[in-house]
Each structure stands twice: as C-alpha cells, then as structure tokens.
Design an enzyme around this catalytic site. Structure first.
Site: not given
Ligand SMILES: Nc1ncnc2c(CN3C[C@H](CSc4cnccn4)[C@@H](O)C3)c[nH]c12
Length: 227
Positions: A11, A151, A195
C-alpha cells in the site's frame, strides 16, 4: 508535518514513487521515510497488519515525528452493495468491530473511558470530496470498521454492517482513529476496495491488492497537492 500511514508495504510503495525521499529512519521495527513533496516535508511508514501494529506506528509518528495530521491510505473489503472492487471510500468515522464487552452491559465496540466511533476530520474529508469532484471520481464516505481478522464470510460481514452501519471493513483504521482522538490529531482515511469481505475474498484480495493500492495512492497524491 503531515503523516502518511499504510498497513502493508504494497500500500505504501506506490505512494513512495511520487516522493523525494530524504531520509530513512529505523525505529521500533518500522522504517519511517522522511520525504519532500511539493516543498513540504512528509513522514511516511507502513505499520504491518492489524490494530496493534497500526497503533504503534501512528503513536510514533505523532510523538516522535510531530505529525499534526495523519492520512491513511490502503485497501478495504467492501460492505455497501454499491461499492465495487477499485472504488474509493473515505471514513466519516472508524470503529473496532471485534471489541466485545457486552457481558458487562456495554454495546459492541465500546471500551470504558473510550468510545465506539472515532470521527475523522471533516475539513480533510471536504478537501477529498472537492478533489474527487475536480477529477470526476465518485468518492463514497461512511463508517469503516476494523478488526484483527480478515473478513471472508457473508455472515460476519452482515453482522458488522448491522451493528456498526459499516460501509467497508479493514484491520487498522479503528486503532489509528483511537490514537488520533487521544492525541488530538486530525485523522483521514482513504481506502480502495480490494474485495467484498465474503467467501472467496482472499482470492480477490490477492488479485486486486496491487491495483487497488495504486488507486488509493494516486488519489492521495492529488489530495496532498491541496493541503
Ligand atoms: N476482507 C477484508 N477484511 C479485513 N481487512 C481487509 C482489507 C484491508 N487490509 C488488508 C490486509 C489484509 S490481511 C493480510 C493480507 N495479506 C497477507 C496477510 N494478511 C490488512 O492490512 C487489512 C482488505 N480486505 C479486507
């Protein structure tokens, strides 16, 4: 001085490409880059994954480097139906979806003498929306929920959405928001969707991490020009 924080090297790297790096300082198992961008000094770092690591690096940026506004750039799992992979979102506030003291009667995400939600800086968010308008980019805003777990389940995602009204999910913003609130430092968080935090999210994440990181980085650079 402005601080730019990411969680992962992937990132931060696309942001560093725009920077004139003057110095690299190793401290507490982090590398802090002191860079010059359009005549201003900026300190940049990636914390490593998760709320504890992000808290350490955010605190060092403020206490050791004197950061007076902290900007986070990275990727996130999309929760809102209208968030597609590659879309950008800024946090109106952040929280910790994995904090649970409900047995003592506290609401999910609440820690005594602290709070559930940590508000992001409105002025910085308005600058971001102005930049988005000039670029013709849709920039969503909403609650971004953090927890120390990747998650990848619709059930967990829907619970986080129901309880925290989350628009996106990641693993650091709730901690950085807490640090900035305690330190009295304005906090801004920008994320590009990698995602949808449901089954199969890990595969999408691996595929889109690099591209979504670049999308977030490019927008952040445009925003830096307005600060
Ligand atoms: N669905 C999701 N749930 C929770 N967080 C996220 C994120 C945001 N980041 C990416 C990275 C995933 S863990 C990681 C990544 N690569 C290797 C090891 N761990 C962590 O820093 C949080 C994107 N999608 C998410």
């Amino acid at each position: 001085m402005t601080g730019i924080l990411c969680a992962m090297r992937e990132e931060l790297d696309p942001i560093l490409e725009y920077m004139n790096i003057k110095e690299k300082i190793k401290h507490a198992n982090n590398i802090f880059y002191i860079a010059e961008f359009e005549g201003e000094d900026i300190v940049l770092a990636y914390s490593k994954i998760g709320k504890v690591n992000a808290s350490i690096t955010a605190t060092i940026m403020i206490e050791k480097f004197g950061v007076d506004k902290l900007l986070f750039s990275g990727v996130a799992g999309g929760v809102d139906e209208d968030l597609k992979i590659g879309d950008l979102i800024i946090a109106t506030k952040t929280c910790q979806h994995d904090v649970d003291l409900t047995v003592f009667g506290y609401e999910p995400g609440y820690i005594p003498e602290s709070k559930v939600f940590f508000e992001c800086d409105e002025d910085l968010n308005n600058i971001a929306q102005n930049v988005a308008g000039k670029l013709g980019i849709k920039l969503k805003d909403g609650v971004i929920a953090s927890g120390d777990q990747f998650v990848h389940s619709k059930e967990r995602k829907e619970w986080i959405k129901k309880i925290f009204n989350a628009s996106a999910i990641e693993m650091e913003g709730g901690a950085v928001g807490c640090v900035c609130w305690n330190e009295g430092v304005p906090f801004f968080m920008l994320r590009a969707i990698s995602d949808t935090a449901e089954e199969g999210a890990g595969v999408d994440f691996d595929e889109f991490l690099e591209e979504s990181s670049k999308i977030s980085a490019k927008f952040l650079i445009e925003m830096l020009k307005e600060l």
